[in-house]
Design a protein around this motif. Structure first.
Motif, PDB file in Angstrom:
ATOM      1  N   PHE A 282       0.843  -1.205   0.000  1.00  0.00           N
ATOM      2  CA  PHE A 282       0.000   0.000   0.000  1.00  0.00           C
ATOM      3  C   PHE A 282       0.879   1.256   0.000  1.00  0.00           C
ATOM      4  N   GLN A 283       2.150   1.084   0.391  1.00  0.00           N
ATOM      5  CA  GLN A 283       3.105   2.196   0.315  1.00  0.00           C
ATOM      6  C   GLN A 283       3.243   2.730  -1.118  1.00  0.00           C
ATOM      7  N   LEU A 284       2.965   1.876  -2.107  1.00  0.00           N
ATOM      8  CA  LEU A 284       3.054   2.330  -3.501  1.00  0.00           C
ATOM      9  C   LEU A 284       2.102   3.492  -3.772  1.00  0.00           C
ATOM     10  N   VAL A 285       0.970   3.479  -3.071  1.00  0.00           N
ATOM     11  CA  VAL A 285      -0.100   4.436  -3.363  1.00  0.00           C
ATOM     12  C   VAL A 285       0.279   5.854  -2.933  1.00  0.00           C
ATOM     13  N   GLY A 286       0.670   5.986  -1.667  1.00  0.00           N
ATOM     14  CA  GLY A 286       0.836   7.316  -1.082  1.00  0.00           C
ATOM     15  C   GLY A 286       1.891   8.171  -1.757  1.00  0.00           C
ATOM     16  N   LYS A 287       2.860   7.529  -2.394  1.00  0.00           N
ATOM     17  CA  LYS A 287       3.921   8.320  -3.031  1.00  0.00           C
ATOM     18  C   LYS A 287       4.008   8.073  -4.537  1.00  0.00           C
ATOM     19  N   HIS A 288       2.975   7.475  -5.067  1.00  0.00           N
ATOM     20  CA  HIS A 288       2.935   7.187  -6.513  1.00  0.00           C
ATOM     21  C   HIS A 288       4.247   6.506  -6.952  1.00  0.00           C
ATOM     22  N   ILE A 289       4.510   5.377  -6.356  1.00  0.00           N
ATOM     23  CA  ILE A 289       5.731   4.639  -6.684  1.00  0.00           C
ATOM     24  C   ILE A 289       5.437   3.647  -7.813  1.00  0.00           C
ATOM     25  N   ARG A 290       6.364   3.574  -8.723  1.00  0.00           N
ATOM     26  CA  ARG A 290       6.266   2.609  -9.822  1.00  0.00           C
ATOM     27  C   ARG A 290       7.250   1.478  -9.556  1.00  0.00           C
ATOM     28  N   MET A 291       6.743   0.246  -9.634  1.00  0.00           N
ATOM     29  CA  MET A 291       7.566  -0.935  -9.397  1.00  0.00           C
ATOM     30  C   MET A 291       7.456  -1.761 -10.667  1.00  0.00           C
ATOM     31  N   GLU A 292       8.565  -2.064 -11.298  1.00  0.00           N
ATOM     32  CA  GLU A 292       8.462  -2.673 -12.628  1.00  0.00           C
ATOM     33  C   GLU A 292       9.521  -3.741 -12.806  1.00  0.00           C
TER      34      GLU A 292
ATOM     35  N   LYS B  58     -22.257  23.545   6.501  1.00  0.00           N
ATOM     36  CA  LYS B  58     -23.133  22.528   7.057  1.00  0.00           C
ATOM     37  C   LYS B  58     -22.918  21.276   6.214  1.00  0.00           C
ATOM     38  N   ASN B  59     -22.549  20.169   6.851  1.00  0.00           N
ATOM     39  CA  ASN B  59     -22.283  18.949   6.085  1.00  0.00           C
ATOM     40  C   ASN B  59     -23.580  18.266   5.694  1.00  0.00           C
ATOM     41  N   LEU B  60     -23.633  17.838   4.442  1.00  0.00           N
ATOM     42  CA  LEU B  60     -24.834  17.178   3.934  1.00  0.00           C
ATOM     43  C   LEU B  60     -24.611  15.672   3.755  1.00  0.00           C
ATOM     44  N   TYR B  61     -23.532  15.314   3.062  1.00  0.00           N
ATOM     45  CA  TYR B  61     -23.245  13.894   2.806  1.00  0.00           C
ATOM     46  C   TYR B  61     -21.793  13.592   3.182  1.00  0.00           C
ATOM     47  N   LEU B  62     -21.610  12.560   4.011  1.00  0.00           N
ATOM     48  CA  LEU B  62     -20.266  12.142   4.403  1.00  0.00           C
ATOM     49  C   LEU B  62     -19.864  10.919   3.576  1.00  0.00           C
ATOM     50  N   SER B  63     -18.632  10.913   3.173  1.00  0.00           N
ATOM     51  CA  SER B  63     -18.114   9.810   2.366  1.00  0.00           C
ATOM     52  C   SER B  63     -17.436   8.774   3.268  1.00  0.00           C
ATOM     53  N   CYS B  64     -17.809   7.493   3.107  1.00  0.00           N
ATOM     54  CA  CYS B  64     -17.145   6.392   3.821  1.00  0.00           C
ATOM     55  C   CYS B  64     -16.122   5.769   2.875  1.00  0.00           C
ATOM     56  N   ASP B  65     -14.861   5.812   3.243  1.00  0.00           N
ATOM     57  CA  ASP B  65     -13.790   5.314   2.369  1.00  0.00           C
ATOM     58  C   ASP B  65     -12.979   4.229   3.061  1.00  0.00           C
ATOM     59  N   PRO B  66     -12.754   3.109   2.375  1.00  0.00           N
ATOM     60  CA  PRO B  66     -11.984   2.020   3.011  1.00  0.00           C
ATOM     61  C   PRO B  66     -10.624   2.480   3.559  1.00  0.00           C
ATOM     62  N   PHE B  67      -9.955   3.387   2.859  1.00  0.00           N
ATOM     63  CA  PHE B  67      -8.591   3.717   3.315  1.00  0.00           C
ATOM     64  C   PHE B  67      -8.586   4.555   4.590  1.00  0.00           C
ATOM     65  N   MET B  68      -9.780   4.984   5.065  1.00  0.00           N
ATOM     66  CA  MET B  68      -9.857   5.632   6.383  1.00  0.00           C
ATOM     67  C   MET B  68      -9.289   4.707   7.456  1.00  0.00           C
ATOM     68  N   ARG B  69      -9.443   3.394   7.226  1.00  0.00           N
ATOM     69  CA  ARG B  69      -8.909   2.433   8.199  1.00  0.00           C
ATOM     70  C   ARG B  69      -7.415   2.628   8.432  1.00  0.00           C
ATOM     71  N   THR B  70      -6.683   2.930   7.364  1.00  0.00           N
ATOM     72  CA  THR B  70      -5.221   3.076   7.502  1.00  0.00           C
ATOM     73  C   THR B  70      -4.884   4.305   8.355  1.00  0.00           C
ATOM     74  N   GLN B 270      -5.961  -5.829   3.233  1.00  0.00           N
ATOM     75  CA  GLN B 270      -4.733  -5.767   4.025  1.00  0.00           C
ATOM     76  C   GLN B 270      -4.793  -4.784   5.194  1.00  0.00           C
ATOM     77  N   TYR B 271      -5.753  -3.882   5.173  1.00  0.00           N
ATOM     78  CA  TYR B 271      -5.723  -2.780   6.140  1.00  0.00           C
ATOM     79  C   TYR B 271      -5.879  -3.237   7.591  1.00  0.00           C
ATOM     80  N   ASN B 272      -6.600  -4.349   7.787  1.00  0.00           N
ATOM     81  CA  ASN B 272      -6.845  -4.792   9.158  1.00  0.00           C
ATOM     82  C   ASN B 272      -5.815  -5.793   9.662  1.00  0.00           C
ATOM     83  N   LEU B 273      -4.813  -6.101   8.832  1.00  0.00           N
ATOM     84  CA  LEU B 273      -3.816  -7.109   9.205  1.00  0.00           C
ATOM     85  C   LEU B 273      -2.638  -6.462   9.930  1.00  0.00           C
TER      86      LEU B 273
END
Lengths: 356, 356
Positions: A282-292, B58-70, B270-273
């Motif tokens: 997931f580290q690839l995402v945050g810094k836009h890393i390319r692995m090739e 005033k907030n109307l719609y909140l977005s739930c995003d999987p990467f919030m877990r990280t 992978q986020y919960n591991l």
């Protein structure tokens, strides 16, 4: 061409001589041992079939490559090179001399590099993966290394895949190995800041004094690879030349700079494992890393010939130095190969089967 | 502009109202639960400091995003977005309405999308990550999805990173999710052969009937992901839009075509591991596979505006359909977020805090 080639074709009933061969004895699990291989005495007839394009070569230098390990396990699906087969001879990209030829491009006495067996003589039915050696001013063994596959791998991986540019921060693992030593020196020639890792203080010393990298560390002595990389790269890494995988790759990912590139050449720490180590991708995402990944075969032909001339010039001018370790005799080949996985070799590991 | 903006700034001593907020109660280990969050009743003064460029929304719609877990785990090193802090309000890219503004670009009544807190009202000192909503003909919640971050992520990931082209084989995981549903439809519009995976038969059915992909499978019912991919892609995969990581990524790597591209958007499995699953990354080498992460923030500005117009056109023409699941009320927000990791949502998960 065809008529002169025909003149050098031996009769089909040539002399039969002993042909010692290194065969795979069984599929390998875990770390390979010398008992997984066997040196057997076969026989070869010094002949090529009249009318065929076959070439019979005498092998001079055998190349020991870490990724041979991946071919020693039976895979359910075909990979980019076939698995080795128990009872059959191993093969790599070696240096050889033509004994007999039915092929118009090759004649007896020609020195070649390319795919042949781990044996004294190889009969090559169709020598499409064999190339003439153009520079005789260097040790012939260099064509298993700096002027052959490892050198081309370093060059293409660093520049075509890693896109290393002047002023960038470059890290290379297994930096004293066949490929790593070339990567570090090419990156320095490009004007990069270069750090290498290796598995002994001797190799680290060699990196700093002989290969001229800016810094180096012994990964076996670092309790925390992440901290080691932070120490060496306070500003992070632009290009990582990946030879090892596992924990080192995981630590590198934490230290990449935005838009960093990872050229994946090999993952020697992973070949003996039943299951690969977990790496935080997931580290690839945050810094836009390319692995090739890449295959050196993509850079054959004209690209190789340009590389060969450039590298020969660097060697002549002393801008690139090259270290290899030569084991003597085909009987030494299994131990030389196994030694790669204990990091016993310094520089490229070669086996001299015959000297010409 | 400056003078008209000044006219709508409330006095600094405006009315104080209740402001319910979703706060992180503690750092999370493993799968998040509703008990890791708390809905608390704070207070907000309906005012912005005279002379400041702040905006009160005033907030109307909140977005739930999987990467919030990280962001719910404390990291030793800063990531690309800050970790959440226990006792503090969560934030994501939400839809809101301007109540008061000291900023020349925004006036009361303006509808915005951008980073705000999971709370009824947010005071934004400097609204650089807020954008005016240009298309009022769609449900406002679409700006937490198809016209906001998930839509832009799908578009940039598929075309800029994955470089998907007509006739190619595209696989997307979490294909019925906020991003995945858009990826599949955009790939179909491009003329690709598209297969998606999801975690229920209902989602698989939706993929085939509503989103119009060529094939889909329920990964929870497949004993062998490698076999499932071989069945769906007998010729292999050119582009993989990666949302899940782990075993699926490992299986995909075995089925990529030469020069394949993997656009890494997320890795929800992978986020919960505690430790990431092992993945055979040596597969990158043999087929010259490129694996590349990316951040949607790189595609803000002019790129986003072009995307917004193109996507609005697709929606109007019915070329892209969009599915979301709206939880009602801020009290429902923690459960809505937790539900992402059990795959309870179909399409984008949104929380309606207020309807305007």
């Amino acid at each position: 061409m065809a008529s002169s080639a025909a003149a050098v074709v031996a009769e089909a009933d040539g002399e039969e001589v002993t042909n010692r061969q290194v065969i795979l004895k069984r599929y390998v699990t875990g770390c390979p041992t010398v008992d997984d291989m066997e040196v057997v005495a076969g026989a070869v007839r010094l002949a090529v079939q009249p009318g065929s394009a076959a070439v019979l070569v005498k092998n001079l230098y055998l190349s020991c490559d870490p990724f041979m390990r991946t071919r020693m396990t039976r895979h359910s699906e075909p990979g980019f090179v076939p698995d080795y087969v128990p009872g059959k001879v191993l093969d790599t990209c070696n240096v050889s001399k033509v004994v007999l030829s039915g092929h118009p491009d090759f004649k007896p006495g020609d020195l070649l590099w390319g795919v042949t067996g781990w044996e004294e003589y190889s009969l090559i039915p169709n020598p499409v993966f064999c190339h003439r050696i153009n520079h005789h001013e260097f040790p012939l063994s260099y064509y298993t290394g700096v002027l052959g596959v490892p050198g081309l791998t370093a060059y293409a991986g660093l520049f075509e895949v890693g896109k290393a540019r002047k002023g960038e921060y470059v890290f290379v693992s297994a930096a004293a190995g066949a490929v790593g030593q070339i990567v570090g020196q090419l990156a320095k020639l490009t004007g990069c800041y270069v750090v290498g890792s290796a598995g002994s203080d001797h190799k680290v010393n060699l990196l700093k004094t002989k290969f001229g990298v800016d810094d180096a560390f012994n990964y076996k002595k670092e309790l925390d690879l992440n901290a080691a990389l932070k120490r060496c790269f306070p500003h992070g890494i632009d290009v990582y030349f990946e030879n090892v995988g596992g924990a080192m790759l995981d630590a590198v990912l934490r230290n990449m700079r935005p838009r960093g590139r990872i050229a994946v050449c090999g993952q020697v720490s992973q070949y003996n494992l039943e299951r690969p180590d977990g790496v935080d991708l997931f580290q690839l995402v945050g810094k836009h890393i390319r692995m090739e990944g890449f295959l050196v075969s993509e850079y054959a032909g004209e690209y190789y010939r340009r590389f060969e001339e450039e590298m020969a010039r660097y060697l002549k001018e002393g801008k690139v130095v090259y270290v290899e370790e030569v084991a003597e005799g085909i009987e030494a080949a299994p131990a030389a190969l196994v030694g790669l996985f204990a990091g016993r070799n310094v520089g490229k590991q070669v086996v001299a089967v015959a000297r010409e």
